[in-house]
Design an enzyme around this catalytic site. Sequence first.
Site, PDB file in Angstrom:
ATOM      1  N   ASP A  75       0.818  -1.215   0.000  1.00 12.80           N
ATOM      2  CA  ASP A  75       0.000   0.000   0.000  1.00 12.80           C
ATOM      3  C   ASP A  75       0.851   1.264   0.000  1.00 12.80           C
ATOM      4  OD1 ASP A  75      -2.207  -1.787   0.397  1.00 12.80           O
ATOM      5  OD2 ASP A  75      -1.678  -1.810   2.512  1.00 12.80           O
ATOM      6  N   LYS A 108       1.943   2.401  -4.857  1.00 13.30           N
ATOM      7  CA  LYS A 108       2.684   1.940  -6.043  1.00 13.30           C
ATOM      8  C   LYS A 108       1.884   2.178  -7.304  1.00 13.30           C
ATOM      9  CE  LYS A 108       3.256  -2.405  -4.771  1.00 13.30           C
ATOM     10  NZ  LYS A 108       2.858  -2.396  -3.358  1.00 13.30           N
ATOM     11  N   GLN A 147       2.082  -6.286  -3.550  1.00 14.72           N
ATOM     12  CA  GLN A 147       2.484  -6.358  -2.134  1.00 14.72           C
ATOM     13  C   GLN A 147       3.851  -5.685  -1.961  1.00 14.72           C
ATOM     14  OE1 GLN A 147       1.300  -9.680  -3.462  1.00 14.72           O
ATOM     15  NE2 GLN A 147      -0.660  -8.758  -3.034  1.00 14.72           N
ATOM     16  N   GLY A 201      -4.386  -4.244  -4.397  1.00 13.56           N
ATOM     17  CA  GLY A 201      -5.339  -3.281  -4.946  1.00 13.56           C
ATOM     18  C   GLY A 201      -4.595  -2.019  -5.301  1.00 13.56           C
ATOM     19  N   HIS A 202      -4.762  -1.574  -6.522  1.00 10.07           N
ATOM     20  CA  HIS A 202      -4.127  -0.323  -6.946  1.00 10.07           C
ATOM     21  C   HIS A 202      -5.214   0.704  -7.188  1.00 10.07           C
ATOM     22  CE1 HIS A 202      -0.354  -2.140  -7.357  1.00 10.07           C
ATOM     23  NE2 HIS A 202      -0.415  -2.518  -8.610  1.00 10.07           N
TER      24      HIS A 202
HETATM   25  P1  IMP Z   1      -2.760 -12.789   1.897  1.00 11.27           P
HETATM   26  O1  IMP Z   1      -1.832 -12.280   0.864  1.00 11.27           O
HETATM   27  O2  IMP Z   1      -4.213 -12.470   1.617  1.00 11.27           O
HETATM   28  O3  IMP Z   1      -2.545 -14.241   2.220  1.00 11.27           O
HETATM   29  O4  IMP Z   1      -2.460 -12.004   3.273  1.00 11.27           O
HETATM   30  C1  IMP Z   1      -1.236 -12.179   3.986  1.00 11.27           C
HETATM   31  C2  IMP Z   1      -0.773 -10.860   4.582  1.00 11.27           C
HETATM   32  O5  IMP Z   1      -0.366 -10.005   3.545  1.00 11.27           O
HETATM   33  C3  IMP Z   1      -1.859 -10.106   5.371  1.00 11.27           C
HETATM   34  O6  IMP Z   1      -1.257  -9.401   6.436  1.00 11.27           O
HETATM   35  C4  IMP Z   1      -2.384  -9.131   4.340  1.00 11.27           C
HETATM   36  O7  IMP Z   1      -2.997  -8.009   4.948  1.00 11.27           O
HETATM   37  C5  IMP Z   1      -1.098  -8.771   3.621  1.00 11.27           C
HETATM   38  N1  IMP Z   1      -1.309  -8.302   2.242  1.00 11.27           N
HETATM   39  C6  IMP Z   1      -1.580  -9.050   1.163  1.00 11.27           C
HETATM   40  N2  IMP Z   1      -1.678  -8.278   0.068  1.00 11.27           N
HETATM   41  C7  IMP Z   1      -1.463  -7.029   0.464  1.00 11.27           C
HETATM   42  C8  IMP Z   1      -1.401  -5.779  -0.228  1.00 11.27           C
HETATM   43  O8  IMP Z   1      -1.540  -5.678  -1.452  1.00 11.27           O
HETATM   44  N3  IMP Z   1      -1.142  -4.683   0.548  1.00 11.27           N
HETATM   45  C9  IMP Z   1      -0.918  -4.780   1.887  1.00 11.27           C
HETATM   46  N4  IMP Z   1      -0.959  -5.916   2.564  1.00 11.27           N
HETATM   47  C10 IMP Z   1      -1.226  -7.032   1.864  1.00 11.27           C
END
Ligand code: IMP
Length: 426
Positions: free
Chosen positions: A13, A16, A225, A40-41
């Site tokens: 977040d 990007k 991420q 999410g962008h």
């Molecule tokens: P997952 O990717 O849904 O399995 O989540 C694993 C961890 O990564 C959690 O703490 C999510 O909140 C975090 N996470 C996954 N994708 C994002 C992202 O795009 N931005 C911020 N945190 C993320």
Amino acid sequence: MSVNVIIGTQWGDEAKGKTIDILSAKSDAVIRAQGGNNAGHTVVADGVTYKLNLIPSGILHKGTLCMLGAGMVIDPRVLVTEMEKLSSYGITFENLKIDPRAHIVLPWHTELDRLSEAYRSKSNSSIGTTGRGIGPCYADKYERCGLRMYDLTHPDVFREKALATGELKNLFIEKVYGGKALDLEAIIAEYTDIGKKLLPYIDDVSVLAEKVIKDGKTLLLEGAQATLLDIDFGTYPYVTSSHPISAGVCNGAGVAPNVVDKVYGVAKAYTTRVGEGPFPTELFDETGDYIRNKGAEFGTTTGRPRRTGWFDAVIVRHAVRLNGITDLVIGKLDTLAGIDTLKICTSYRRSDGSIIDYFPSVLEELADCTPIYEEFCGFDDDITGCRTWEELPQVCKDYIMKLQGLIGTKVSMVGVGPDRLQQIEI
Ligand code: IMP
């Protein structure tokens, strides 16, 4: 010709999306390489706010080849819905390509994500996933029982594999978690239909990327991420299931690392994270609330409030080392306006009094660290109208130069607002 990579340096977040959008405008092709709709962008262009989860924001630039790489996990329902939404803005998809090797997220993945998080929450050990089935889908990939885009778009193959895997998943859902078995025939019917819609976009992204490079064009590899969510180098187990670092992005795109020219690392002028896990510079006071509200720090994907804290130079140095970052982008500087005193974490102090300037490799060691801060005079000026480095107040320039010095890497862009125009190139 150039091949550039863009990576998040913190816990995701970092805004990007905007930088990707700016670099996409200068690129002939873009590849999203890992993750799925856990990302999410948000891109604001010409007054329209676009929220994208799977499709690279390069799709907003006519003529840019937009590719979803082999390393992604794609929820086909979400992809089709995203395409429909973009279509309503007049966006077309003749330049969209999806690698047949990319794995697909199926309803049992989201169900198992939900059930395992609920189970873990009983012992206070939830990860705080986005609930999008990302972990279970990657687990199947490595268990070698996952279904891929190729399978989805070939109905007979899909039926056979979906039944074989689905029956096993239903056993897990029912017998392990006490959940309700999924209707496999309904899933097969729905997804076969979706597969027909997606068939025209299936192509070998690695081969297409090679052609882009050989033709002397510009290619952007987009990481989702961020570094501290990397399965190996992040804050395990509070991480995602892929490799959001530059090497992982090359891997997921099918592009050799030695063709990369620049690696852009995006950081916020402060730090946020969603989900569980340690966060050394976290703020629990009204300054934290101020940053959350002013910076609209609520998840694009889940709407969850993000945890907020001061900029942590130890973390961004960790990201520079792992990713080979050549250019730093510091986003959302405008959010800090109105705070009297700003702090930057420069290193950590351990309980034995020793000081370290690197990010500890395991949580147990991180838990023993407290941040050491340097303080800076804040600023009140509204900087959202600044368009050049010269226009920024001196106090802002000092803050950015301090970050640059602490991290040891050139800052080449500074964000002062959500619009693509509100990005100052240095
Ligand atoms: P997952 O990717 O849904 O399995 O989540 C694993 C961890 O990564 C959690 O703490 C999510 O909140 C975090 N996470 C996954 N994708 C994002 C992202 O795009 N931005 C911020 N945190 C993320």
